[in-house]
Structure formats: C-alpha cells, structure tokens
Design an enzyme around this catalytic site. Structure first.
Site, mmCIF file in Angstrom:
data_model
loop_
_atom_site.group_PDB
_atom_site.id
_atom_site.type_symbol
_atom_site.label_atom_id
_atom_site.label_comp_id
_atom_site.label_asym_id
_atom_site.label_seq_id
_atom_site.Cartn_x
_atom_site.Cartn_y
_atom_site.Cartn_z
ATOM 1 N N GLY A 46 23.666 -30.220 30.936
ATOM 2 C CA GLY A 46 22.793 -30.370 29.786
ATOM 3 C C GLY A 46 21.433 -29.762 30.071
ATOM 4 C CD GLN A 51 15.715 -29.946 31.460
ATOM 5 O OE1 GLN A 51 16.616 -30.094 30.644
ATOM 6 N NE2 GLN A 51 15.913 -30.081 32.759
ATOM 7 C CB CYS A 90 17.040 -33.758 35.982
ATOM 8 S SG CYS A 90 16.088 -32.922 34.722
ATOM 9 C CG LEU A 91 19.875 -28.048 35.547
ATOM 10 C CD1 LEU A 91 20.248 -26.974 34.535
ATOM 11 C CD2 LEU A 91 20.506 -27.750 36.893
ATOM 12 C CG HIS A 132 19.339 -36.555 31.432
ATOM 13 N ND1 HIS A 132 19.267 -36.922 32.755
ATOM 14 C CD2 HIS A 132 18.640 -35.393 31.331
ATOM 15 C CE1 HIS A 132 18.550 -36.028 33.411
ATOM 16 N NE2 HIS A 132 18.167 -35.080 32.573
ATOM 17 C CD GLU A 133 19.936 -32.756 28.937
ATOM 18 O OE1 GLU A 133 18.792 -32.268 28.847
ATOM 19 O OE2 GLU A 133 20.539 -32.857 30.023
ATOM 20 C CG HIS A 136 14.699 -33.659 29.380
ATOM 21 N ND1 HIS A 136 13.736 -33.519 30.349
ATOM 22 C CD2 HIS A 136 15.901 -33.607 30.029
ATOM 23 C CE1 HIS A 136 14.329 -33.388 31.543
ATOM 24 N NE2 HIS A 136 15.639 -33.443 31.377
#
Ligand code: NI
Length: 154
Positions: A46, A51, A90-91, A132-133, A136
């Site tokens: 995701g 991000q 997380c990226l 999670h997304e 963000h």
C-alpha cells in the site's frame, strides 16, 4: 513506468492532513500510476499520496488477492468489525516493523480514478492496509500505534 521518491519518517509532509481530490484528470492518473509503480518496485502492499509528497486523499493498495490493484480516491471507512493484532511496516519507515491493533474487517467507500463510487470490504491484511493507508491521509503513522516493536535482525 515512473517511480517517485518516497518521503521518509521524520519529514513533516507525513504529518499533514491531505485535501480531497476534486479533479479526475491526467495529473491524478499519472500520480496513481507512479504511486503503483513505486509501491511495487519497493515490495509494498500500500502507498498513500503524502508518501510521495502529494497532500491529496489518494491511496493505492495491492495485497496480491483477487481485488488486484485497488485505487482509492477520497476514501472513507464505513464499517469496522472485530480486532486483529499483527506485524506492520511502512515504506516511509524502511526496516521497521511492529505489532499494531486493527479492526479485523473494514469496509471502505471511495471514488475511482474516473470519479465513480467504489466500495471494498477487506479482512486480514487488506483490512489492515485500508486502515494504515487512510491513517496516512490524516498525518497518522503506524509508528504512532505500535504496541510492540519487532527487533531488527543484523
Ligand atoms: Ni505507510
């Protein structure tokens, strides 16, 4: 194929609240395509627009299930049920993993890249990815919610 640079933990961009998308045009489509490429290239499941430095309510998800590539514009969680606790990463926070409590089942209402309404229901990893997304988009990071960090191996 175009990748964008991933904003890392510590950058204030990740703490901003994102704006709703109002234009469903080629600029949005390029952003979605670039986000998907960036996510896949980095083995993510995701990615949210902040991000890659865009403060817009845009999310891409692919947990390698029957849904394939999921694109969510202006997503809203309409139902949450149950609880699950599992490891999450997380990226924007490479190499860091921790246990986070999330709902077991989540329904999301959003728009697709053409501005048409879409709805998804996810359990397990997909439910986790939705939460999670969408976090963000509100400047919330998984690190804020970790109940126990997983030790790094090295
Ligand atoms: Ni993340």
């Amino acid at each position: 194929m175009a990748q964008r640079e991933i904003v890392r933990f510590g950058d204030e961009t990740l703490r901003k609240k994102c704006s709703e998308v109002t234009k469903f045009d080629e600029t949005l489509w390029s952003l979605l395509d670039d986000m998907y490429d960036t996510m896949m290239e980095n083995n993510g499941v995701g990615l949210a627009a902040p991000q890659v430095g865009e403060l817009l309510r845009v999310v891409v998800i692919d947990v390698d299930d029957d849904n394939g590539r999921i694109e969510l514009i202006n997503p809203v969680i309409t139902m949450m049920r149950g609880k699950q606790t599992d490891s999450e990463g997380c990226l924007s926070h490479p190499g860091k993993y921790g246990y986070v409590k999330r709902p077991a089942k989540v329904r999301v209402k959003a728009l697709n890249r053409y501005g048409k309404p879409v709805e998804y229901t996810g359990t397990g990893l997909l439910a986790r990815a939705f939460c999670h997304e969408i976090d963000h988009l509100n400047g919330i990071l998984f690190a804020d919610k970790v109940i126990e960090w997983i030790e790094e191996e090295n």
